[in-house]
Scaffold this motif. Sequence first.
Motif, PDB file in Angstrom:
ATOM      1  N   ARG A  47       0.828  -1.212   0.000  1.00 60.08           N
ATOM      2  CA  ARG A  47       0.000   0.000   0.000  1.00 60.08           C
ATOM      3  C   ARG A  47       0.858   1.256   0.000  1.00 60.08           C
ATOM      4  O   ARG A  47       0.554   2.224  -0.698  1.00 60.08           O
ATOM      5  N   MET A  48       1.939   1.256   0.783  1.00 55.57           N
ATOM      6  CA  MET A  48       2.844   2.413   0.805  1.00 55.57           C
ATOM      7  C   MET A  48       3.470   2.626  -0.574  1.00 55.57           C
ATOM      8  O   MET A  48       3.470   3.745  -1.093  1.00 55.57           O
ATOM      9  N   ALA A  49       4.012   1.564  -1.133  1.00 59.71           N
ATOM     10  CA  ALA A  49       4.668   1.666  -2.435  1.00 59.71           C
ATOM     11  C   ALA A  49       3.692   2.146  -3.504  1.00 59.71           C
ATOM     12  O   ALA A  49       4.046   2.987  -4.347  1.00 59.71           O
ATOM     13  N   LYS A  50       2.473   1.658  -3.459  1.00 61.39           N
ATOM     14  CA  LYS A  50       1.462   2.045  -4.440  1.00 61.39           C
ATOM     15  C   LYS A  50       1.150   3.536  -4.339  1.00 61.39           C
ATOM     16  O   LYS A  50       1.035   4.219  -5.357  1.00 61.39           O
ATOM     17  N   ILE A  51       1.050   4.054  -3.127  1.00 57.68           N
ATOM     18  CA  ILE A  51       0.784   5.481  -2.933  1.00 57.68           C
ATOM     19  C   ILE A  51       1.897   6.318  -3.542  1.00 57.68           C
ATOM     20  O   ILE A  51       1.651   7.356  -4.163  1.00 57.68           O
ATOM     21  N   PHE A  52       3.139   5.858  -3.394  1.00 55.98           N
ATOM     22  CA  PHE A  52       4.282   6.604  -3.914  1.00 55.98           C
ATOM     23  C   PHE A  52       4.559   6.314  -5.386  1.00 55.98           C
ATOM     24  O   PHE A  52       5.433   6.935  -5.991  1.00 55.98           O
ATOM     25  N   GLY A  53       3.865   5.344  -5.964  1.00 55.94           N
ATOM     26  CA  GLY A  53       4.045   5.009  -7.374  1.00 55.94           C
ATOM     27  C   GLY A  53       5.364   4.314  -7.665  1.00 55.94           C
ATOM     28  O   GLY A  53       5.943   4.489  -8.740  1.00 55.94           O
ATOM     29  N   ILE A  54       5.820   3.508  -6.695  1.00 61.26           N
ATOM     30  CA  ILE A  54       7.088   2.782  -6.834  1.00 61.26           C
ATOM     31  C   ILE A  54       6.882   1.332  -6.420  1.00 61.26           C
ATOM     32  O   ILE A  54       5.802   0.951  -5.979  1.00 61.26           O
ATOM     33  N   THR A  55       7.932   0.533  -6.536  1.00 58.23           N
ATOM     34  CA  THR A  55       7.857  -0.865  -6.105  1.00 58.23           C
ATOM     35  C   THR A  55       8.245  -0.975  -4.629  1.00 58.23           C
ATOM     36  O   THR A  55       8.897  -0.073  -4.076  1.00 58.23           O
TER      37      THR A  55
END
Length: 77
Positions: A47-55
Motif C-alpha cells: 500500500r505504501m509503495a502504491k501510494i508513492f508510485g514505486i515498487t
Amino acid sequence: MKNKIRIYRAIHALTQEELARLIGVTRKTVNTIERGKYNPSVDIAYRMAKIFGITIEELFCFEEEGEMKSPEEEWDS
C-alpha cells in the motif's frame, strides 16, 4: 529494515499522519516502520509503495544478517 519512506513522504508532501490515514494504520505505526524499528506486512508495504508510485523494492531494502553489500548497493541513511 532500511527504507526510504521519509524521502518519499517529502516528495509527495505527506505527513506521517496523512500517510497513515491513506494506508489504514496509525501514525505511530508509520513512525515505527520509518525508523526501522518494525517491519511492515507485505500488505502495508504494498500500500505504501502504491501510494508513492514505486515498487516495494524501491521503498524497502532487506539485508540478511551478515550479508555483505558492495558500495554501490549501500543506501544512504
